[in-house]
Design an enzyme around this catalytic site. Structure first.
Site, PDB file in Angstrom:
ATOM      1  N   CYS A  33     -40.740  -6.694  -9.803  1.00 16.60           N
ATOM      2  CA  CYS A  33     -40.976  -8.322  -9.952  1.00 16.60           C
ATOM      3  C   CYS A  33     -39.610  -8.989 -10.874  1.00 16.60           C
ATOM      4  O   CYS A  33     -39.919  -9.374 -10.972  1.00 16.60           O
ATOM      5  CB  CYS A  33     -42.017  -8.706  -9.879  1.00 16.60           C
ATOM      6  SG  CYS A  33     -42.804  -8.213 -11.247  1.00 16.60           S
ATOM      7  N   ASP A  35     -39.211  -8.485 -14.219  1.00  9.42           N
ATOM      8  CA  ASP A  35     -40.354  -8.800 -16.069  1.00  9.42           C
ATOM      9  C   ASP A  35     -39.583  -7.802 -16.343  1.00  9.42           C
ATOM     10  O   ASP A  35     -39.378  -6.629 -16.592  1.00  9.42           O
ATOM     11  CB  ASP A  35     -41.246  -8.540 -15.554  1.00  9.42           C
ATOM     12  CG  ASP A  35     -41.697  -9.543 -14.541  1.00  9.42           C
ATOM     13  OD1 ASP A  35     -41.662 -10.758 -14.792  1.00  9.42           O
ATOM     14  OD2 ASP A  35     -43.557  -9.423 -14.505  1.00  9.42           O
ATOM     15  N   CYS A  58     -43.563 -13.444 -15.374  1.00  6.37           N
ATOM     16  CA  CYS A  58     -44.058 -14.015 -14.307  1.00  6.37           C
ATOM     17  C   CYS A  58     -45.826 -14.610 -15.191  1.00  6.37           C
ATOM     18  O   CYS A  58     -45.725 -13.493 -16.709  1.00  6.37           O
ATOM     19  CB  CYS A  58     -45.409 -13.120 -13.183  1.00  6.37           C
ATOM     20  SG  CYS A  58     -46.427 -11.440 -13.751  1.00  6.37           S
ATOM     21  N   CYS A 102     -48.233  -5.668 -14.286  1.00  6.42           N
ATOM     22  CA  CYS A 102     -47.492  -5.999 -15.322  1.00  6.42           C
ATOM     23  C   CYS A 102     -48.461  -5.053 -16.159  1.00  6.42           C
ATOM     24  O   CYS A 102     -47.699  -5.820 -17.762  1.00  6.42           O
ATOM     25  CB  CYS A 102     -47.712  -7.913 -14.824  1.00  6.42           C
ATOM     26  SG  CYS A 102     -46.643  -8.612 -13.561  1.00  6.42           S
TER      27      CYS A 102
END
Length: 143
Positions: A33, A35, A58, A102
């Site tokens: 994603c 990050d 995020c 994450c």
């Protein structure tokens, strides 16, 4: 979708910023994603006395960074090394399954910072797992 703790740590993240002349710096990136998380450590007598982070990502990535720094501050380097993404996610009262990766990022960035600290001190580095190995291990762990 998100727990109140995730929202709190996303809206009021703890330990944001960077440390001047840190004892260790680590960065982790998530190709899935996009990050990116950077961790700065201050270590005195083998204890993490200060930790800061900068995360581009995020809500889950920022909340995970914030919680992870809270969990390792004041711990020994070895205790910090043993912090798992599962402990970070549990401290946040859970993350949506699609966002569990994450929390892996926080574990990876802390490992990278600790090994950077060990390298700077002339100590042997500890073995790190790759992002895919960590995600894979934790995915099987939860299955």
């Amino acid at each position: 979708m998100y727990s109140e703790k995730v929202l709190d740590h996303f809206q009021n993240p703890r330990n944001v910023g960077e440390i001047e002349n840190p004892d260790g710096v680590g960065q982790a990136g998530n190709p899935k994603c996009g990050d990116i998380m950077k961790i700065y450590l201050r270590v005195e007598n083998d204890v993490i006395t200060d930790i800061k982070f900068k995360t581009f990502g995020c809500a889950s990535a920022i909340a995970s960074s914030s919680m992870a720094t809270e969990l390792v501050k004041g711990k020994t380097v070895e205790e910090a090394w043993n912090l798992t993404n599962k402990a970070v996610a549990e401290a946040l009262d859970g993350l949506p399954p699609v966002k569990m990766h994450c929390s892996v990022l926080a574990e990876e960035a802390i490992h990278a910072a600790i090994n950077n600290y060990r390298r700077n001190r002339g100590l042997p580095v500890w073995e790190e797992e790759s992002h895919d190995e960590l995600v894979d291990r934790h995915a099987h762990h939860h299955a």
